[in-house]
Write an enzyme that holds these catalytic residues in place. Structure first.
Site, PDB file in Angstrom:
ATOM      1  N   ASP A  77       0.825  -1.222   0.000  1.00 32.12           N
ATOM      2  CA  ASP A  77       0.000   0.000   0.000  1.00 32.12           C
ATOM      3  C   ASP A  77       0.854   1.265   0.000  1.00 32.12           C
ATOM      4  O   ASP A  77       2.069   1.206   0.175  1.00 32.12           O
ATOM      5  CB  ASP A  77      -1.001   0.005   1.177  1.00 32.12           C
ATOM      6  CG  ASP A  77      -0.363  -0.443   2.495  1.00 32.12           C
ATOM      7  OD1 ASP A  77       0.866  -0.311   2.638  1.00 32.12           O
ATOM      8  OD2 ASP A  77      -1.099  -0.922   3.372  1.00 32.12           O
ATOM      9  N   ASN A 146      -7.704  -3.358  13.842  1.00 35.27           N
ATOM     10  CA  ASN A 146      -9.087  -3.674  13.448  1.00 35.27           C
ATOM     11  C   ASN A 146      -9.146  -4.872  12.490  1.00 35.27           C
ATOM     12  O   ASN A 146     -10.197  -5.161  11.932  1.00 35.27           O
ATOM     13  CB  ASN A 146      -9.758  -2.451  12.798  1.00 35.27           C
ATOM     14  CG  ASN A 146      -9.075  -2.029  11.496  1.00 35.27           C
ATOM     15  OD1 ASN A 146      -8.072  -2.614  11.098  1.00 35.27           O
ATOM     16  ND2 ASN A 146      -9.630  -1.022  10.851  1.00 35.27           N
ATOM     17  N   HIS A 148      -7.346  -5.188   9.650  1.00 29.81           N
ATOM     18  CA  HIS A 148      -7.067  -4.923   8.233  1.00 29.81           C
ATOM     19  C   HIS A 148      -5.777  -5.597   7.771  1.00 29.81           C
ATOM     20  O   HIS A 148      -4.866  -5.839   8.563  1.00 29.81           O
ATOM     21  CB  HIS A 148      -7.083  -3.420   7.904  1.00 29.81           C
ATOM     22  CG  HIS A 148      -5.944  -2.610   8.423  1.00 29.81           C
ATOM     23  ND1 HIS A 148      -6.041  -1.261   8.661  1.00 29.81           N
ATOM     24  CD2 HIS A 148      -4.658  -2.935   8.739  1.00 29.81           C
ATOM     25  CE1 HIS A 148      -4.888  -0.796   9.085  1.00 29.81           C
ATOM     26  NE2 HIS A 148      -4.039  -1.788   9.143  1.00 29.81           N
ATOM     27  N   GLU A 153      -9.908  -2.328   4.891  1.00 32.24           N
ATOM     28  CA  GLU A 153     -10.563  -2.170   6.182  1.00 32.24           C
ATOM     29  C   GLU A 153     -11.723  -3.166   6.316  1.00 32.24           C
ATOM     30  O   GLU A 153     -12.145  -3.767   5.322  1.00 32.24           O
ATOM     31  CB  GLU A 153     -11.075  -0.724   6.319  1.00 32.24           C
ATOM     32  CG  GLU A 153      -9.984   0.346   6.171  1.00 32.24           C
ATOM     33  CD  GLU A 153      -9.004   0.425   7.352  1.00 32.24           C
ATOM     34  OE1 GLU A 153      -8.904  -0.547   8.136  1.00 32.24           O
ATOM     35  OE2 GLU A 153      -8.328   1.466   7.484  1.00 32.24           O
TER      36      GLU A 153
HETATM   37  P1  PGA Z   1       1.884  -2.009  12.589  1.00 32.04           P
HETATM   38  O1  PGA Z   1       0.805  -1.943  11.426  1.00 32.04           O
HETATM   39  O2  PGA Z   1       2.907  -3.025  12.187  1.00 32.04           O
HETATM   40  O3  PGA Z   1       2.444  -0.617  12.612  1.00 32.04           O
HETATM   41  O4  PGA Z   1       1.149  -2.386  13.817  1.00 32.04           O
HETATM   42  C1  PGA Z   1       0.181  -3.098  11.001  1.00 32.04           C
HETATM   43  C2  PGA Z   1      -0.909  -2.735  10.048  1.00 32.04           C
HETATM   44  O5  PGA Z   1      -1.661  -1.775  10.335  1.00 32.04           O
HETATM   45  O6  PGA Z   1      -1.028  -3.398   9.014  1.00 32.04           O
END
Ligand code: PGA
Length: 251
Positions: A77, A146, A148, A153
């Protein structure tokens, strides 16, 4: 004990006592792939989870006799509206954490252009670029609080392709720690869940207590579009690596 394995549908789940062992095993998958197929096509994530992972890869790849010089890497992304050179863009993250530290050729590091004039066209171009490389050999994923994966999402169809997303409030909040005193981006381009699940090997990594609740909910729920990462339950090529901090009680 170093690790135990359980199943989440068709996916294997490896539970680690130590985060270091998890990182080493995750890196071994990458090293093995690049040794077997130097022109491997990778799909790589950003985020806090992957900072120690990339540091481990950068410190150990030479010793393992691995080179990135023929590899192609896509990104999962990128934010919409940040110039590639912005300190918080994922272009910058990838350079800082990995590409500047290994022998990656920057022309083979292919990120979505979050500044493209026509974003829908950019999502189609990016999706086609993956296809024209023959698809993804090895993909790493984090998991948001959450559930994702990438920036897909909750509620995103499992069949989705690369698209532009409006980031959930919880995602914007999680990201805001990087944008102190600045506007946190509200949109991003992400590979779709359908695109992500077509990779020939998928490694999802979850570390630390912040991820314990969502990992517990995902393992309990089985496959549901309410938890995007649960798409892995249907993926026999997927492995989920969890450290002791992210391991739900009772496991
Ligand atoms: P993080 O992000 O490794 O910073 O916890 C994970 C994500 O949101 O995919």
């Amino acid at each position: 004990m170093k690790r135990r394995t359980i199943r989440f549908g068709k996916a294997e789940v490896a539970l680690y006592d130590s985060t270091e062992e998890l990182m080493a095993d995750a890196a071994e998958e990458l090293f093995r792939t690049l040794i077997e197929k130097p022109k491997a096509v990778l799909a790589l994530p950003t985020g806090a989870t992957f900072e120690p992972f990339y540091a481990y890869v950068a410190s150990n790849y030479k010793e393992r006799g691995v080179s990135f010089k023929d590899a192609v890497a896509f990104n999962i992304d990128e934010y919409v509206g940040l110039p590639a050179g912005d300190p918080e863009s994922y272009h910058t993250y990838m350079r800082k954490n990995l590409y500047d530290k290994v022998d990656m050729r920057m022309e083979n590091a292919l990120l979505p252009d979050g500044n493209a004039r026509d974003l829908d066209e950019e999502t189609r171009r990016y999706e086609n670029a993956i296809m024209s490389q023959g698809g993804i050999d090895l993909e790493y994923l984090g998991i948001g609080v959450n559930g994702h994966i990438g920036f897909n999402e909750p509620g995103t169809p499992f069949s989705s392709r690369t698209h532009v997303v409006e980031l959930a409030a919880s995602t914007q909040k999680a990201n805001s720690m990087y944008f102190l005193g600045r506007h946190t981006p509200k949109r991003a381009i992400t590979l779709g869940i359908g695109t992500l699940m077509e990779a020939r090997r998928v490694i999802l990594m979850a570390t630390g207590e912040r991820k314990r609740d969502i990992i517990g909910r995902m393992l309990k729920s089985g496959k549901t579009e309410r938890i995007p990462a649960s798409a892995l339950a249907d993926n026999g090529n997927a492995k989920i690596l969890i450290d002791s901090g992210a391991t739900p009680p009772g496991l």
